[in-house]
Write a protein that holds these residues in place. Sequence first.
Motif, PDB file in Angstrom:
ATOM      1  N   ARG A  62       0.831  -1.206   0.000  1.00 39.31           N
ATOM      2  CA  ARG A  62       0.000   0.000   0.000  1.00 39.31           C
ATOM      3  C   ARG A  62       0.863   1.253   0.000  1.00 39.31           C
ATOM      4  O   ARG A  62       0.568   2.214  -0.710  1.00 39.31           O
ATOM      5  CB  ARG A  62      -0.926   0.003   1.221  1.00 39.31           C
ATOM      6  N   LYS A  63       1.914   1.245   0.813  1.00 37.68           N
ATOM      7  CA  LYS A  63       2.805   2.411   0.869  1.00 37.68           C
ATOM      8  C   LYS A  63       3.513   2.625  -0.460  1.00 37.68           C
ATOM      9  O   LYS A  63       3.640   3.759  -0.924  1.00 37.68           O
ATOM     10  CB  LYS A  63       3.828   2.239   1.987  1.00 37.68           C
ATOM     11  N   ARG A  64       3.977   1.544  -1.062  1.00 36.68           N
ATOM     12  CA  ARG A  64       4.647   1.664  -2.365  1.00 36.68           C
ATOM     13  C   ARG A  64       3.688   2.196  -3.423  1.00 36.68           C
ATOM     14  O   ARG A  64       4.070   3.043  -4.239  1.00 36.68           O
ATOM     15  CB  ARG A  64       5.188   0.305  -2.801  1.00 36.68           C
ATOM     16  N   GLN A  65       2.469   1.703  -3.413  1.00 39.39           N
ATOM     17  CA  GLN A  65       1.467   2.156  -4.381  1.00 39.39           C
ATOM     18  C   GLN A  65       1.163   3.640  -4.186  1.00 39.39           C
ATOM     19  O   GLN A  65       1.024   4.377  -5.161  1.00 39.39           O
ATOM     20  CB  GLN A  65       0.185   1.326  -4.252  1.00 39.39           C
ATOM     21  N   ALA A  66       1.085   4.090  -2.934  1.00 37.95           N
ATOM     22  CA  ALA A  66       0.837   5.512  -2.666  1.00 37.95           C
ATOM     23  C   ALA A  66       1.992   6.362  -3.187  1.00 37.95           C
ATOM     24  O   ALA A  66       1.776   7.444  -3.743  1.00 37.95           O
ATOM     25  CB  ALA A  66       0.639   5.732  -1.178  1.00 37.95           C
ATOM     26  N   GLU A  67       3.227   5.895  -3.021  1.00 38.35           N
ATOM     27  CA  GLU A  67       4.384   6.636  -3.527  1.00 38.35           C
ATOM     28  C   GLU A  67       4.362   6.714  -5.050  1.00 38.35           C
ATOM     29  O   GLU A  67       4.660   7.763  -5.626  1.00 38.35           O
ATOM     30  CB  GLU A  67       5.691   5.964  -3.068  1.00 38.35           C
TER      31      GLU A  67
END
Length: 178
Positions: A62-67
């Motif tokens: 999720r964090k990677r996708q947000a970045e």
Amino acid sequence: MATLQEQLLKAGIVDEKKAKQLKKEKRKAAKQPKGQVQIDESKAAAARALAEKAERDRELNRKRQAEVEKKAIQAQITQLISTHKLDRRGGELSYQFVDGKKIKKLYVTNDLQTQLTRGQIAIVKQGETYELVPATVAEKIKQRDESRVLVLHDKSASQTVDEDDPYADYQIPDDLMW
């Protein structure tokens, strides 16, 4: 010598029903092989560890996708600014605006200054520089990242006059410089 269970019964600390239940549980525990309980505990621990790892992996994804989405939005803004920026060469008038807590100055032509005050064009931030873009493009940029649009005057607010304004009859000249 009596067993501890018999002594507790005589003292009245434990009743017979409770004593029978404890005896029954003790027999069940003795019948069960000892290694089997440890295997079940290790399987449960392994399943818990696997579930925790899966949750950590989902959170990391999720964090990677947000970045990735954030970088894509910044790239879209950069492309909008670079393709729609207005040429301000030959600007002799200084237009002052606020960027954060600092007052910045941008040299524009007379026509660009008029368009800025009417809300037809806007000032946006591109890295460390400032660019002029049409108001429609500034609205698109504002939808993606509001902090990049520094000056965008509202067209309707500049034309409306307050009814209680005592100075409504006195128009402010467009070329008035503070």
